[in-house]
Design a protein around this motif. Structure first.
Motif, PDB file in Angstrom:
ATOM      1  N   MET A   1       0.842  -1.189   0.000  1.00 17.38           N
ATOM      2  CA  MET A   1       0.000   0.000   0.000  1.00 17.38           C
ATOM      3  C   MET A   1       0.885   1.250   0.000  1.00 17.38           C
ATOM      4  SD  MET A   1      -2.944   1.092   2.779  1.00 17.38           S
ATOM      5  CE  MET A   1      -3.740  -0.520   2.692  1.00 17.38           C
ATOM      6  N   ARG A   2       0.512   2.231  -0.802  1.00 12.62           N
ATOM      7  CA  ARG A   2       1.244   3.500  -0.850  1.00 12.62           C
ATOM      8  C   ARG A   2       0.457   4.539  -0.037  1.00 12.62           C
ATOM      9  NH1 ARG A   2       1.171   1.560  -5.853  1.00 12.62           N
ATOM     10  NH2 ARG A   2      -0.413   3.060  -6.555  1.00 12.62           N
ATOM     11  N   ILE A   3       1.099   5.066   0.985  1.00 16.23           N
ATOM     12  CA  ILE A   3       0.430   5.929   1.972  1.00 16.23           C
ATOM     13  C   ILE A   3       1.162   7.261   2.046  1.00 16.23           C
ATOM     14  CG2 ILE A   3      -0.234   6.162   4.402  1.00 16.23           C
ATOM     15  CD1 ILE A   3       0.242   2.977   4.469  1.00 16.23           C
ATOM     16  N   LEU A   4       0.398   8.340   2.079  1.00 10.55           N
ATOM     17  CA  LEU A   4       0.971   9.668   2.277  1.00 10.55           C
ATOM     18  C   LEU A   4       0.366  10.315   3.518  1.00 10.55           C
ATOM     19  CD1 LEU A   4       2.635  12.171   1.342  1.00 10.55           C
ATOM     20  CD2 LEU A   4       0.573  12.902   0.097  1.00 10.55           C
ATOM     21  N   HIS A   5       1.225  10.729   4.434  1.00 11.63           N
ATOM     22  CA  HIS A   5       0.810  11.535   5.579  1.00 11.63           C
ATOM     23  C   HIS A   5       1.130  12.989   5.272  1.00 11.63           C
ATOM     24  CE1 HIS A   5       0.125   8.189   8.448  1.00 11.63           C
ATOM     25  NE2 HIS A   5       1.079   7.582   7.750  1.00 11.63           N
ATOM     26  N   VAL A   6       0.199  13.884   5.573  1.00  8.62           N
ATOM     27  CA  VAL A   6       0.410  15.320   5.356  1.00  8.62           C
ATOM     28  C   VAL A   6       0.204  16.047   6.679  1.00  8.62           C
ATOM     29  CG1 VAL A   6      -0.246  17.366   4.052  1.00  8.62           C
ATOM     30  CG2 VAL A   6      -0.452  15.104   2.988  1.00  8.62           C
ATOM     31  N   ILE A   7       1.186  16.876   7.041  1.00 10.53           N
ATOM     32  CA  ILE A   7       1.122  17.679   8.261  1.00 10.53           C
ATOM     33  C   ILE A   7       1.837  18.993   7.976  1.00 10.53           C
ATOM     34  CG2 ILE A   7       3.235  16.634   9.199  1.00 10.53           C
ATOM     35  CD1 ILE A   7       1.964  16.924  11.999  1.00 10.53           C
ATOM     36  N   SER A   8       1.430  20.047   8.637  1.00 11.32           N
ATOM     37  CA  SER A   8       2.016  21.351   8.363  1.00 11.32           C
ATOM     38  C   SER A   8       3.499  21.397   8.718  1.00 11.32           C
ATOM     39  CB  SER A   8       1.264  22.437   9.140  1.00 11.32           C
ATOM     40  OG  SER A   8       1.858  23.696   8.928  1.00 11.32           O
ATOM     41  N   THR A   9       3.870  20.863   9.890  1.00 13.44           N
ATOM     42  CA  THR A   9       5.272  20.883  10.311  1.00 13.44           C
ATOM     43  C   THR A   9       5.599  19.627  11.097  1.00 13.44           C
ATOM     44  OG1 THR A   9       6.955  22.074  11.600  1.00 13.44           O
ATOM     45  CG2 THR A   9       4.687  22.170  12.405  1.00 13.44           C
ATOM     46  N   LEU A  10       6.857  19.237  11.022  1.00 15.71           N
ATOM     47  CA  LEU A  10       7.346  18.106  11.804  1.00 15.71           C
ATOM     48  C   LEU A  10       8.177  18.568  12.997  1.00 15.71           C
ATOM     49  CD1 LEU A  10       8.348  15.596   8.987  1.00 15.71           C
ATOM     50  CD2 LEU A  10       6.423  15.399  10.560  1.00 15.71           C
ATOM     51  N   ASP A  11       8.143  19.847  13.292  1.00 23.54           N
ATOM     52  CA  ASP A  11       8.920  20.371  14.409  1.00 23.54           C
ATOM     53  C   ASP A  11       8.389  19.790  15.717  1.00 23.54           C
ATOM     54  OD1 ASP A  11      10.365  21.784  16.254  1.00 23.54           O
ATOM     55  OD2 ASP A  11       9.578  23.752  15.708  1.00 23.54           O
ATOM     56  N   PRO A  12       9.198  19.026  16.461  1.00 27.59           N
ATOM     57  CA  PRO A  12       8.707  18.415  17.701  1.00 27.59           C
ATOM     58  C   PRO A  12       8.304  19.426  18.760  1.00 27.59           C
ATOM     59  CG  PRO A  12      11.087  18.163  17.512  1.00 27.59           C
ATOM     60  CD  PRO A  12      10.607  18.683  16.192  1.00 27.59           C
ATOM     61  N   ALA A  13       8.787  20.662  18.639  1.00 31.65           N
ATOM     62  CA  ALA A  13       8.442  21.685  19.626  1.00 31.65           C
ATOM     63  C   ALA A  13       6.993  22.126  19.524  1.00 31.65           C
ATOM     64  CB  ALA A  13       9.362  22.893  19.475  1.00 31.65           C
ATOM     65  N   THR A  14       6.302  21.760  18.435  1.00 28.39           N
ATOM     66  CA  THR A  14       4.915  22.201  18.260  1.00 28.39           C
ATOM     67  C   THR A  14       3.908  21.281  18.939  1.00 28.39           C
ATOM     68  OG1 THR A  14       4.738  21.053  16.127  1.00 28.39           O
ATOM     69  CG2 THR A  14       5.482  23.343  16.086  1.00 28.39           C
ATOM     70  N   GLY A  15       4.370  20.219  19.568  1.00 24.60           N
ATOM     71  CA  GLY A  15       3.449  19.371  20.302  1.00 24.60           C
ATOM     72  C   GLY A  15       3.370  17.952  19.788  1.00 24.60           C
ATOM     73  N   GLY A  16       2.244  17.288  20.091  1.00 23.68           N
ATOM     74  CA  GLY A  16       2.106  15.866  19.836  1.00 23.68           C
ATOM     75  C   GLY A  16       1.990  15.409  18.398  1.00 23.68           C
ATOM     76  N   PRO A  17       1.251  16.126  17.514  1.00 29.38           N
ATOM     77  CA  PRO A  17       1.057  15.602  16.155  1.00 29.38           C
ATOM     78  C   PRO A  17       2.323  15.210  15.405  1.00 29.38           C
ATOM     79  CG  PRO A  17      -0.535  17.316  16.579  1.00 29.38           C
ATOM     80  CD  PRO A  17       0.368  17.288  17.777  1.00 29.38           C
ATOM     81  N   PRO A  18       3.418  15.994  15.434  1.00 32.81           N
ATOM     82  CA  PRO A  18       4.628  15.527  14.751  1.00 32.81           C
ATOM     83  C   PRO A  18       5.154  14.206  15.308  1.00 32.81           C
ATOM     84  CG  PRO A  18       4.786  17.874  15.144  1.00 32.81           C
ATOM     85  CD  PRO A  18       3.580  17.395  15.906  1.00 32.81           C
ATOM     86  N   ALA A  19       5.041  14.022  16.623  1.00 29.52           N
ATOM     87  CA  ALA A  19       5.479  12.762  17.223  1.00 29.52           C
ATOM     88  C   ALA A  19       4.623  11.601  16.742  1.00 29.52           C
ATOM     89  CB  ALA A  19       5.425  12.866  18.746  1.00 29.52           C
ATOM     90  N   VAL A  20       3.340  11.852  16.566  1.00 27.59           N
ATOM     91  CA  VAL A  20       2.425  10.816  16.090  1.00 27.59           C
ATOM     92  C   VAL A  20       2.699  10.474  14.631  1.00 27.59           C
ATOM     93  CG1 VAL A  20       0.010  10.280  15.609  1.00 27.59           C
ATOM     94  CG2 VAL A  20       0.635  11.446  17.735  1.00 27.59           C
ATOM     95  N   VAL A  21       2.801  11.492  13.793  1.00 27.51           N
ATOM     96  CA  VAL A  21       2.982  11.264  12.356  1.00 27.51           C
ATOM     97  C   VAL A  21       4.258  10.478  12.080  1.00 27.51           C
ATOM     98  CG1 VAL A  21       3.412  12.394  10.137  1.00 27.51           C
ATOM     99  CG2 VAL A  21       1.652  13.276  11.663  1.00 27.51           C
ATOM    100  N   THR A  22       5.355  10.902  12.688  1.00 24.89           N
ATOM    101  CA  THR A  22       6.630  10.247  12.420  1.00 24.89           C
ATOM    102  C   THR A  22       6.620   8.791  12.856  1.00 24.89           C
ATOM    103  OG1 THR A  22       7.416  11.239  14.503  1.00 24.89           O
ATOM    104  CG2 THR A  22       8.030  12.343  12.462  1.00 24.89           C
ATOM    105  N   ARG A  23       6.043   8.524  13.996  1.00 30.11           N
ATOM    106  CA  ARG A  23       6.068   7.149  14.506  1.00 30.11           C
ATOM    107  C   ARG A  23       5.033   6.260  13.827  1.00 30.11           C
ATOM    108  NH1 ARG A  23       8.188  10.548  17.873  1.00 30.11           N
ATOM    109  NH2 ARG A  23       9.930   9.874  19.204  1.00 30.11           N
ATOM    110  N   LEU A  24       3.869   6.792  13.541  1.00 29.39           N
ATOM    111  CA  LEU A  24       2.882   5.998  12.805  1.00 29.39           C
ATOM    112  C   LEU A  24       3.407   5.654  11.425  1.00 29.39           C
ATOM    113  CD1 LEU A  24       0.109   4.701  12.536  1.00 29.39           C
ATOM    114  CD2 LEU A  24      -0.820   6.945  11.919  1.00 29.39           C
ATOM    115  N   ALA A  25       4.012   6.629  10.756  1.00 34.50           N
ATOM    116  CA  ALA A  25       4.582   6.378   9.431  1.00 34.50           C
ATOM    117  C   ALA A  25       5.671   5.315   9.507  1.00 34.50           C
ATOM    118  CB  ALA A  25       5.142   7.673   8.852  1.00 34.50           C
ATOM    119  N   ALA A  26       6.540   5.412  10.512  1.00 33.07           N
ATOM    120  CA  ALA A  26       7.620   4.435  10.652  1.00 33.07           C
ATOM    121  C   ALA A  26       7.069   3.042  10.940  1.00 33.07           C
ATOM    122  CB  ALA A  26       8.568   4.877  11.769  1.00 33.07           C
TER     123      ALA A  26
END
Length: 392
Positions: A1-26
Motif C-alpha cells: 500500500m502506498r500511503i501519504l501523511h500530510v502535516i504542516s510541520t514536523l517540528d517536535p516543539a509544536t506538540g504531539g502531532p509531529p510525534a504521532v505522524v513520524t512514529r505511525l509512518a515508521a
C-alpha cells in the motif's frame, strides 16, 4: 500500500502531532508499506527535525517530501505546496491528513478528492468542544470557506479514543470514526536511564523527589492548576520539587507569577524542551508525572511516562480512562486541591507507587505499541480503499 501523511510541520516543539505522524509512518513502513510524509520545509528548525527523525525506529524506511514555503502568503493559500502535492497524491492509495485548520490540509484533501484517492483526517483533538470554543468565530468562518467540505469528503475520521469519538457528535459529521490511539516504540526507551541520571544532570535537585510536567507550556495544559496544586503539596511535603519541561507556548509568564507569589521558585525547576535521552532521564527520575490538561486527544507524554513505569496524575480531560482501570495512577477533576491530594497520595506510599508504575508499563506493552497501532491503521485504510472502489 502506498500511503501519504500530510502535516504542516514536523517540528517536535509544536506538540504531539509531529510525534504521532513520524512514529505511525515508521510503524507502517516497518510492516512493508511504502510510506511518505509531506510537510513544509522549516529551515530554522531543520537540524532539530533531522535529529528527531533519526531517533525513531525504522525512520529510514519513510520517504519525506519537504514542501516549499513559497511566497509571502503561502501559509494562507498553500499554492506552492499544492503544486508539489499534486504530483505526489495521485500515485497514492491512501492519504492521511493530520490536523484541521491549515490550508495545506484543505489543499491536500481537494487534490485527493479530485483524484478519487480516499483520505482520512486525524483532528488530534481540534474538533473537541473545548478546542472549538477557542477562536470560535474564526473556525465557524473557516468551516464555511471549505473546511466543512474537507471534513465531509473524508473516508473516515481518525480519533484517538472513545471519548473523542463521542465528543464529535455536536459537529454533525456523517463520516465513520475509527479509534486509532497513539503508542510507544518500546525500543526507543531501552535501556531506560538510571533513576539518578536526571538528578546528576541537575544538581539543584540534590537527589530530592520531584513531580514532572512534560509538555508545551500552553494554557490548555493546565500549568495554572499545577502551580496552585504544587503550592498545596509543598506545604505538606517539605522536600518535594517540581520540574517543568517543555517549550514556552504562552503560559510561562502566568506560571512564573503564581510560583513567585507563594515563594516556591527555589523548588521549581523550569528546564526547557527535552528530547531523546534527556527526556527519558527526566521521566525515569520522576516520582510522579502530572498533566492537568484542559483538553487532550491522546497525550504522548502520558504514554511515555507509563512506559517508563512512572505513576501519573492526570485530568479527566486527558481522556485516558485506562490509567484508572489498571491502577497506573489517578484521574482527577481540574481542581488544585484534588490534584494535590492525588500527588501526595502517590508520594506517601512508595510501594504502591512502584505497583502503579508496573501497571502502567504493562498497559503500554499490551495495548499501546506502535507496531500494533500500525496494523490497526492499515486495516482502517484497507476498508476505506475498498469502500472507495465500490463507490466508483
Amino acid at each position: 500500500m502506498r500511503i501519504l501523511h500530510v502535516i504542516s510541520t514536523l517540528d517536535p516543539a509544536t506538540g504531539g502531532p509531529p510525534a504521532v505522524v513520524t512514529r505511525l509512518a515508521a510503524a507502517q513502513a516497518a510492516l512493508g508499506h511504502e510510506v511518505h510524509v509531506a510537510s513544509y520545509e522549516s529551515p530554522a528548525v531543520a537540524d532539530r527535525i533531522a535529529a528527531y527523525w533519526k531517533s525513531i525506529p525504522h525512520h529510514e524506511l519513510v520517504r519525506t517530501h519537504p514542501l516549499p514555503m513559497g511566497a509571502r502568503f503561502e501559509r494562507f493559500t498553500a499554492r506552492a505546496a499544492g503544486r508539489e502535492l499534486g504530483k505526489i497524491i495521485p500515485a497514492m492509495n491512501m492519504v492521511h491528513l493530520h490536523g484541521i485548520w491549515d490550508p495545506i490540509l484543505k489543499t491536500a484533501a481537494g487534490i485527493a478528492h479530485s483524484a478519487a484517492i480516499p483520505y482520512a483526517i486525524a483532528p488530534h483533538g481540534m474538533l473537541d468542544p473545548w478546542s472549538m470554543r477557542q477562536r470560535l468565530l474564526k473556525k465557524r468562518v473557516a468551516l464555511v470557506l471549505g473546511y466543512r467540505n474537507m471534513l465531509d469528503h473524508a473516508a473516515f475520521l481518525h480519533v484517538l479514543n472513545a471519548d473523542e469519538k463521542d465528543l464529535l457528535e455536536p459537529r454533525h459529521l456523517h463520516n465513520r470514526r475509527k479509534v486509532i490511539p497513539n503508542g510507544v516504540f518500546l525500543e526507543e526507551l531501552e535501556p531506560l536511564p538510571a533513576k539518578t541520571a536526571f538528578h546528576s544532570a541537575h544538581p539543584a535537585l540534590e537527589g530530592k523527589p520531584y513531580v514532572l510536567f512534560l509538555s508545551r507550556l500552553h494554557f490548555k495544559k493546565g500549568l495554572d492548576y499545577l502551580a496552585d496544586a504544587f503550592a498545596l503539596c509543598a506545604a505538606s511535603h517539605p522536600v518535594l520539587q517540581l520540574v517543568v519541561a517543555g517549550p514556552d507556548d504562552g503560559a510561562w509568564a502566568d506560571f512564573h507569577q503564581r510560583i513567585d507569589r507563594v515563594n516556591l521558585a527555589a523548588r521549581v525547576h523550569v528546564v526547557g524542551p527535552l528530547y531523546g535521552p534527556a527526556k527519558l532521564a527526566a521521566l525515569t527520575g520522576a516520582s510522579c508525572f502530572c498533566l492537568p490538561s484542559r483538553q487532550e486527544g491522546f497525550s504522548m507524554a502520558i504514554a511515555e511516562a507509563l512506559a517508563c513505569e512512572i505513576p501519573v496524575v492526570i485530568s479527566q480531560a486527558c481522556h485516558f480512562p485506562e490509567v484508572a482501570e489498571v491502577g497506573a495512577g489517578h484521574i482527577v477533576a481540574l481542581n488544585p486541591k484534588k490534584i494535590a491530594d492525588a500527588i501526595l497520595e502517590v508520594m506517601k506510599n512508595p510501594q504502591r507507587a512502584a505497583e502503579m508504575g508496573q501497571a502502567g508499563r504493562k498497559l503500554i506493552e499490551s495495548r499501546f505499541t506502535w507496531p500494533a497501532i500500525g496494523e490497526l491503521s492499515i486495516r482502517s485504510y484497507s476498508a476505506a480503499i475498498s469502500d472507495s472502489s465500490t463507490r466508483r
